[in-house]
Design a protein around this motif. Structure first.
Motif, PDB file in Angstrom:
ATOM      1  N   ARG A   1       0.831  -1.216   0.000  1.00  0.00           N
ATOM      2  CA  ARG A   1       0.000   0.000   0.000  1.00  0.00           C
ATOM      3  C   ARG A   1       0.857   1.254   0.000  1.00  0.00           C
ATOM      4  O   ARG A   1       0.574   2.221  -0.724  1.00  0.00           O
TER       5      ARG A   1
ATOM      6  N   GLY B   1       2.150   2.087  -3.255  1.00  0.00           N
ATOM      7  CA  GLY B   1       1.100   2.736  -4.023  1.00  0.00           C
ATOM      8  C   GLY B   1       0.993   4.216  -3.695  1.00  0.00           C
ATOM      9  O   GLY B   1       0.808   5.058  -4.584  1.00  0.00           O
TER      10      GLY B   1
ATOM     11  N   LEU C   1      -2.763   2.269  -8.557  1.00  0.00           N
ATOM     12  CA  LEU C   1      -3.901   1.351  -8.470  1.00  0.00           C
ATOM     13  C   LEU C   1      -3.438  -0.100  -8.453  1.00  0.00           C
ATOM     14  O   LEU C   1      -3.998  -0.933  -7.735  1.00  0.00           O
TER      15      LEU C   1
ATOM     16  N   TYR D   1      -2.109  -0.877  -4.973  1.00  0.00           N
ATOM     17  CA  TYR D   1      -3.197  -1.013  -4.004  1.00  0.00           C
ATOM     18  C   TYR D   1      -3.931  -2.340  -4.193  1.00  0.00           C
ATOM     19  O   TYR D   1      -4.312  -2.987  -3.208  1.00  0.00           O
ATOM     20  N   ARG D   2      -4.114  -2.744  -5.445  1.00  0.00           N
ATOM     21  CA  ARG D   2      -4.772  -4.017  -5.716  1.00  0.00           C
ATOM     22  C   ARG D   2      -3.957  -5.173  -5.137  1.00  0.00           C
ATOM     23  O   ARG D   2      -4.504  -6.128  -4.575  1.00  0.00           O
TER      24      ARG D   2
ATOM     25  N   TRP E   1      -8.389  -0.123   0.336  1.00  0.00           N
ATOM     26  CA  TRP E   1      -9.532   0.193  -0.518  1.00  0.00           C
ATOM     27  C   TRP E   1      -9.774   1.704  -0.585  1.00  0.00           C
ATOM     28  O   TRP E   1     -10.083   2.256  -1.652  1.00  0.00           O
TER      29      TRP E   1
ATOM     30  N   TYR F   1      -7.231   3.194  -2.800  1.00  0.00           N
ATOM     31  CA  TYR F   1      -7.582   2.866  -4.188  1.00  0.00           C
ATOM     32  C   TYR F   1      -8.642   3.843  -4.710  1.00  0.00           C
ATOM     33  O   TYR F   1      -8.533   4.380  -5.824  1.00  0.00           O
TER      34      TYR F   1
ATOM     35  N   SER G   1      -7.178   7.305  -5.488  1.00  0.00           N
ATOM     36  CA  SER G   1      -6.483   7.395  -6.779  1.00  0.00           C
ATOM     37  C   SER G   1      -7.470   7.464  -7.939  1.00  0.00           C
ATOM     38  O   SER G   1      -7.249   8.179  -8.915  1.00  0.00           O
TER      39      SER G   1
ATOM     40  N   THR H   1     -16.325   2.309  -4.985  1.00  0.00           N
ATOM     41  CA  THR H   1     -15.270   1.640  -4.226  1.00  0.00           C
ATOM     42  C   THR H   1     -15.351   2.007  -2.752  1.00  0.00           C
ATOM     43  O   THR H   1     -15.212   1.140  -1.872  1.00  0.00           O
TER      44      THR H   1
END
Length: 232
Positions: free
Chosen positions: A11, A14, A27, A30-31, A54, A57, A60, A73
């Motif tokens: 994270r 990210g 992204l 984060y995924r 999340w 995410y 972004s 999301t």
């Protein structure tokens, strides 16, 4: 072996790429963090890290102007965030309020009220500032100038209390834009000059450029408005 620490590292990578402006890459990081969390057994540490990933995410997505995706999301974890409480709950509520406001959807107003109350109760001036800044920008875009001025003044005060000089300068700058829209030229120029001094003091080049460009348009064109810049 999956771990919360590895998810946190993914994270944070990210977050670094997002600050560098590489939003699509952020992204993907984060995924990966979310996937790492999903491989872990249920527990408070996993829950906290997964919700935070999340929310990052969604942020972004929002910065790519993909606000409907960002809203969907955030919606999927807002109840989980509120159950966690604290900063995670405030962040989720701020994002829900911001994204619905940007989409012109009044159904998000209760989220804004809950975020405001929670931030004040917990002394979270940074997130209170973010909430007021974003709602102020949305109000200004919707030509609700009086509301925008009040919210942006609240944002500047909240950022000032927590020592976020850049946030304070941005709120002051946006307030100057709103004043310009109302034809209050002297106050508008004063606000933008104040923001420029603050941006320079922090070495925030993008903010300084933003304020200088606003002053240039005012002095050279003698218009009654500044170009809107709500996202740096």
């Amino acid at each position: 072996e999956p771990s919360v620490d590895r998810a946190r590292l993914l994270r944070k990578r990210g977050e670094v790429t997002a600050r560098e402006g590489r939003l699509s890459s952020s992204l993907r990081w984060y995924r990966q963090a979310i996937t790492e969390c999903e491989r872990l057994p249920a527990g408070p540490a996993r829950e906290d890290e997964e919700v935070e990933a999340w929310l990052a995410y969604a942020t972004s997505l929002h910065h790519q102007d993909r606000n409907r995706e960002a809203l969907r999301t955030t919606e999927r974890v807002v109840e989980r965030a509120e159950a966690l409480g604290g900063a995670r709950a405030t962040q989720a509520l701020v994002q829900m309020a911001t994204m619905t406001a940007m989409l012109g959807d009044p159904s998000g107003e209760p989220y804004g009220s809950r975020a405001h109350d929670l931030a004040r109760r917990t002394g979270d001036d940074f997130r209170l500032g973010c909430l007021a800044l974003n709602l102020g920008a949305a109000a200004n875009d919707a030509n609700r100038s009086a509301q925008a001025l009040e919210l942006l003044a609240e944002a500047a005060a909240a950022f000032g209390r927590c020592g976020d000089t850049e946030g304070e300068a941005l709120a002051i700058h946006n307030r100057g834009e709103c004043l310009a829209d109302l034809g209050r030229d002297d106050e508008a120029v004063g606000a933008v000059e104040d923001a420029l001094r603050r941006f320079r003091a922090t070495g925030y080049a993008a903010g300084a450029l933003l304020s200088r460009s606003g002053l240039g348009r005012r002095s050279e064109e003698h218009t009654s408005e500044l170009q809107s810049h709500h996202d740096l």
